[in-house]
Design a protein around this motif. Sequence first.
Motif, PDB file in Angstrom:
ATOM      1  N   LEU A 113     -15.657  49.419 -39.139  1.00  0.00           N
ATOM      2  CA  LEU A 113     -15.059  50.276 -38.120  1.00  0.00           C
ATOM      3  C   LEU A 113     -14.649  51.644 -38.654  1.00  0.00           C
ATOM      4  CD1 LEU A 113     -12.761  47.698 -36.251  1.00  0.00           C
ATOM      5  CD2 LEU A 113     -15.041  48.500 -35.585  1.00  0.00           C
ATOM      6  N   GLY A 114     -14.452  51.756 -39.967  1.00  0.00           N
ATOM      7  CA  GLY A 114     -13.964  53.002 -40.534  1.00  0.00           C
ATOM      8  C   GLY A 114     -12.522  53.288 -40.179  1.00  0.00           C
ATOM      9  N   ARG A 115     -11.770  52.226 -39.905  1.00  0.00           N
ATOM     10  CA  ARG A 115     -10.354  52.363 -39.552  1.00  0.00           C
ATOM     11  C   ARG A 115      -9.559  51.256 -40.233  1.00  0.00           C
ATOM     12  NH1 ARG A 115     -11.238  52.410 -33.196  1.00  0.00           N
ATOM     13  NH2 ARG A 115     -13.304  51.695 -33.855  1.00  0.00           N
ATOM     14  N   PRO A 116      -8.267  51.483 -40.498  1.00  0.00           N
ATOM     15  CA  PRO A 116      -7.465  50.429 -41.131  1.00  0.00           C
ATOM     16  C   PRO A 116      -7.314  49.217 -40.227  1.00  0.00           C
ATOM     17  CG  PRO A 116      -6.080  52.282 -40.501  1.00  0.00           C
ATOM     18  CD  PRO A 116      -7.482  52.720 -40.286  1.00  0.00           C
ATOM     19  N   VAL A 117      -7.331  48.054 -40.826  1.00  0.00           N
ATOM     20  CA  VAL A 117      -7.220  46.787 -40.117  1.00  0.00           C
ATOM     21  C   VAL A 117      -6.088  45.966 -40.736  1.00  0.00           C
ATOM     22  CG1 VAL A 117      -8.366  44.580 -39.621  1.00  0.00           C
ATOM     23  CG2 VAL A 117      -9.657  46.724 -39.442  1.00  0.00           C
ATOM     24  N   VAL A 118      -5.209  45.453 -39.884  1.00  0.00           N
ATOM     25  CA  VAL A 118      -4.169  44.525 -40.325  1.00  0.00           C
ATOM     26  C   VAL A 118      -4.621  43.117 -39.940  1.00  0.00           C
ATOM     27  CG1 VAL A 118      -1.747  43.869 -40.174  1.00  0.00           C
ATOM     28  CG2 VAL A 118      -2.392  46.274 -40.011  1.00  0.00           C
ATOM     29  N   TRP A 119      -4.565  42.186 -40.884  1.00  0.00           N
ATOM     30  CA  TRP A 119      -5.085  40.842 -40.648  1.00  0.00           C
ATOM     31  C   TRP A 119      -4.341  39.818 -41.496  1.00  0.00           C
ATOM     32  CZ3 TRP A 119      -8.706  38.463 -44.385  1.00  0.00           C
ATOM     33  CH2 TRP A 119      -8.862  39.226 -45.550  1.00  0.00           C
ATOM     34  N   ASP A 120      -4.773  38.566 -41.440  1.00  0.00           N
ATOM     35  CA  ASP A 120      -4.138  37.471 -42.187  1.00  0.00           C
ATOM     36  C   ASP A 120      -2.636  37.455 -41.909  1.00  0.00           C
ATOM     37  OD1 ASP A 120      -3.908  35.289 -43.854  1.00  0.00           O
ATOM     38  OD2 ASP A 120      -3.843  36.455 -45.700  1.00  0.00           O
ATOM     39  N   PHE A 121      -2.302  37.401 -40.631  1.00  0.00           N
ATOM     40  CA  PHE A 121      -0.907  37.505 -40.204  1.00  0.00           C
ATOM     41  C   PHE A 121      -0.062  36.274 -40.550  1.00  0.00           C
ATOM     42  CE2 PHE A 121      -2.964  40.599 -37.440  1.00  0.00           C
ATOM     43  CZ  PHE A 121      -2.017  41.606 -37.319  1.00  0.00           C
ATOM     44  N   ARG A 122      -0.693  35.109 -40.725  1.00  0.00           N
ATOM     45  CA  ARG A 122       0.084  33.868 -40.785  1.00  0.00           C
ATOM     46  C   ARG A 122       0.394  33.362 -42.199  1.00  0.00           C
ATOM     47  NH1 ARG A 122       0.115  31.912 -35.509  1.00  0.00           N
ATOM     48  NH2 ARG A 122      -1.586  32.703 -34.203  1.00  0.00           N
ATOM     49  N   SER A 123      -0.420  33.715 -43.176  1.00  0.00           N
ATOM     50  CA  SER A 123      -0.333  33.078 -44.496  1.00  0.00           C
ATOM     51  C   SER A 123       1.009  33.292 -45.181  1.00  0.00           C
ATOM     52  CB  SER A 123      -1.460  33.591 -45.402  1.00  0.00           C
ATOM     53  OG  SER A 123      -2.715  33.236 -44.888  1.00  0.00           O
ATOM     54  N   GLU A 124       1.566  34.499 -45.096  1.00  0.00           N
ATOM     55  CA  GLU A 124       2.823  34.777 -45.789  1.00  0.00           C
ATOM     56  C   GLU A 124       3.970  33.963 -45.206  1.00  0.00           C
ATOM     57  OE1 GLU A 124       5.510  36.261 -48.527  1.00  0.00           O
ATOM     58  OE2 GLU A 124       3.320  36.228 -48.523  1.00  0.00           O
ATOM     59  N   ASP A 125       3.978  33.792 -43.897  1.00  0.00           N
ATOM     60  CA  ASP A 125       5.017  32.978 -43.274  1.00  0.00           C
ATOM     61  C   ASP A 125       4.948  31.541 -43.788  1.00  0.00           C
ATOM     62  OD1 ASP A 125       6.959  32.884 -40.674  1.00  0.00           O
ATOM     63  OD2 ASP A 125       5.788  31.040 -40.815  1.00  0.00           O
ATOM     64  N   GLY A 132       4.061  29.309 -39.595  1.00  0.00           N
ATOM     65  CA  GLY A 132       2.965  30.251 -39.413  1.00  0.00           C
ATOM     66  C   GLY A 132       2.558  30.458 -37.970  1.00  0.00           C
ATOM     67  N   ALA A 133       3.232  29.807 -37.057  1.00  0.00           N
ATOM     68  CA  ALA A 133       2.916  29.893 -35.635  1.00  0.00           C
ATOM     69  C   ALA A 133       4.133  29.403 -34.837  1.00  0.00           C
ATOM     70  CB  ALA A 133       1.700  29.038 -35.299  1.00  0.00           C
ATOM     71  N   PRO A 134       4.255  29.856 -33.600  1.00  0.00           N
ATOM     72  CA  PRO A 134       3.464  30.913 -32.969  1.00  0.00           C
ATOM     73  C   PRO A 134       3.888  32.293 -33.473  1.00  0.00           C
ATOM     74  CG  PRO A 134       5.137  30.109 -31.437  1.00  0.00           C
ATOM     75  CD  PRO A 134       5.240  29.249 -32.662  1.00  0.00           C
ATOM     76  N   LEU A 135       3.002  33.286 -33.318  1.00  0.00           N
ATOM     77  CA  LEU A 135       3.285  34.630 -33.824  1.00  0.00           C
ATOM     78  C   LEU A 135       3.532  35.668 -32.731  1.00  0.00           C
ATOM     79  CD1 LEU A 135       1.198  35.495 -36.993  1.00  0.00           C
ATOM     80  CD2 LEU A 135       3.581  34.839 -36.793  1.00  0.00           C
TER      81      LEU A 135
END
Length: 367
Positions: A113-125, A132-135
């Motif tokens: 996409l050529g843009r920053p992506v935030v992902w892997d939202f659950r692992s740190e919790d 890790g849910a619900p978020l």
Amino acid sequence: MIQALGMMSGTSLDGVDAAMIETDGTRIAGFGRSAYRAYSGNESGLLHAALGQWPGGPDVADAAALSVAAHAALAEGFPDAELVGYHGQTLAHDPGARGTHQAGDGAALAAQLGRPVVWDFRSEDVRQGGEGAPLAPFFHWACAEWAMGRGLLPRAPVAFLNLGGVGNLTWVDPAAGAPEAPGACIAFDTGPANAPVNDLMCARRGLARDEGGRLALQGRPDEGVVARFLEHPHFARPLPKSLDRDAFPTLAAEVAGLSDADAAATLTHAAAAAVAAGVAALERAPGLVLVCGGGRHNAAMMAALAARLPVRVAPVEEVGLDGDMLEAQAFGWLAVRVLRGLPTSGPGTTGAPGPVCGGRISHPPRR
């Protein structure tokens, strides 16, 4: 304020939602346009084949590649997005043991996409001891605050019920100063929602879902099956709690001897009974339950909820929100919070010992 694109593919495995939101990660300044990309029958089958598998499983690489490709194709239509929130595809969820697994590579998506992506939202919790849910709960708080500011909700607790493959409920107090404030949010997975009915329709009729609940409305629920379903240990666990999509493997066998219509009605009422059990577990009942997700289009599901819950039930559109895109919007909002280092979950929503800022940020490679 940041123009963020949130993207979500849930456990119903029907497609990808994408929605724009303007936010600073706390307040919602505005909602933008949205889009949906359906999975073909072959694509949905590929994802179904990978369910329950952990990294390295035989079908995981194909599922991850499909997830990235489908999300990239949809995101190309949103060139104004400064930031993308990418949930990935949940294949397995076992926070008490193996963790949580969302297939898909946010770094690969950022490169495309050529843009920053935030992902892997659950692992740190999960790493910090949460479910890790619900978020979406912190976003539900922001939605309640947004609706309250427009006079569409009273300054009183309300609940958001998302009916995807799995159901989850968020009790929020919009009068609290922030979603991470003590007493602002209580959230948990209620039980299976659309997934058992979808699987039934696929197995018996070759259809993706019980469209509008038409088949279930023709049937009669087997209350004995519903009562046995409610004996599952999940319902005795304290809040908050979460579930894997296939955490109730015996439910299909319970309705195997029923007609198609009675089986659909029974599974629909089981989902509603699970929600009612969740509402009963709350220390303070909400004044209203606002329903989002695909389940709110199911007339049989909405009727079952109205019959089994002690409070009024209404679609989220009643307060000016888009129930089809709320989860996609949530991951756009959460992406901005991750960018700003703000909490995305906490003790009341996932059982983590303290506020957690989850998620990884991947920037596109420099050219």
